[in-house]
Design a protein around this motif. Sequence first.
Motif, short mmCIF file in Angstrom:
data_model
loop_
_atom_site.label_atom_id
_atom_site.label_comp_id
_atom_site.label_asym_id
_atom_site.label_seq_id
_atom_site.Cartn_x
_atom_site.Cartn_y
_atom_site.Cartn_z
N ALA A 115 0.85 -1.19 0.00
CA ALA A 115 0.00 0.00 0.00
C ALA A 115 0.89 1.24 0.00
N VAL A 116 0.48 2.24 -0.76
CA VAL A 116 1.24 3.48 -0.85
C VAL A 116 0.33 4.66 -0.55
N GLU A 117 0.93 5.69 0.00
CA GLU A 117 0.27 6.98 0.18
C GLU A 117 1.34 8.04 0.02
N PHE A 118 1.17 8.91 -0.96
CA PHE A 118 2.18 9.94 -1.19
C PHE A 118 1.51 11.23 -1.64
N SER A 119 2.15 12.33 -1.29
CA SER A 119 1.62 13.65 -1.58
C SER A 119 2.28 14.23 -2.83
N THR A 146 9.10 3.20 0.43
CA THR A 146 7.97 2.29 0.67
C THR A 146 8.04 1.06 -0.20
N LEU A 147 8.44 1.24 -1.47
CA LEU A 147 8.48 0.14 -2.43
C LEU A 147 9.80 -0.62 -2.43
N GLY A 148 10.71 -0.24 -1.53
CA GLY A 148 11.98 -0.94 -1.44
C GLY A 148 12.99 -0.55 -2.50
#
Length: 383
Positions: A115-119, A146-148
């Motif tokens: 899961a990702v959340e970015f601005s 987040t994705l490594g």
Amino acid sequence: MTETRIGTLPDTAAETVWRWIHDCGNARRRELVGKLVTDGFRIHGTAWMGRAWTGADLRGPDACRTWLLTLHRAFPDLTTTVEDLFCAGDRVVARITHRGSHRGPWLGLAPTGRAVEFSQTLICRMENGRIAEIWQELDGLGLLITLGGAPPMGTAGPGQALRWAAGAAARTAFNRVPQDRPWPWRGTGWQSVPPFPAQLSGTGDPDGTELAANEKALHRWIDECVNEQAVHICSEIFHETYLGHSPPHAEPEPLHGPEGYARFIRGILTGFPDAHATIEDMVSAGDRVCCRVRMTGTHRGVYRDLTPTGRRFAMSQIVVCRMVDGKIAESWQEIDGAGLLLQLGYVPRPGSRPLAMLSWFLRLGASLAGAAGRSRTEGARRG
């Protein structure tokens, strides 16, 4: 909720950007791109992301559609929320948040299912009711971490870098994320499009004196607080209730009050004592001021536990500020943290294969060893 309007153009510049985000993005109506952007449309992003994402500049409606398709394939359930929207003259500013899961290749990274959340913040230049240019800044470093695809902040020494690189190489070689359910790549009604809000952020009717005072505060912030390192004037620029929002990798907790920002900028100036910032664009509307800034400097001190490398950098950022009584009361900052760490050598190129990862690690070790040698030589010279 309202239906997506096809074949017509929105009435206002702000609504055009709203439709760009919700119709083309959330509702996957990529066929509407040509009605919302000009033939000469261009997206200005960070150089590293442009090369990794498309291999070329994002110019024209067709490139824009390809860009959106790539985004939707990487994050098929991606949804975007507009957090702030205001306009002045031919500029529209939008501050947005993306949420979804990583189900397809992205910047050379194999799907992780995470899961990702970015601005992200956009500054759009309008021509005849359509979007002609977009300058964008997003939390690319937070997304890569987040994705490594990038080591966490604080991965400072060769030993830590080697352990992270070995884990990243293993994930690249063995990770398999199945497409375990069908995803709606296209079609109407994938997501309802909310109606355009009657009230925008940054509204109000300040006179020219108030707008000038707001802009002056931002110029003082850049020219004096950063470039002249006059950190002691923060109380003159930042409101006593100031709250500063930065990506977590840049500042884990929001900044509180003038002293909170003073502590933040002291950290920047310690790591990059010759830091110099230039305002390249400014948009003022009501109680909002947005500025696009370019910063350069040399990594000569410790910054966020990163050993100084002696390398030069150039970095872009976009900041949105809410003003009270001519002072900055709240700010949202998007910086090209990934570009910074790429230039310093602390992050490998996105999508690097195992051999490229090894090469990155060796270069990082050599860079740190060289920096340590230079530090000892300078210390002996001063002694």
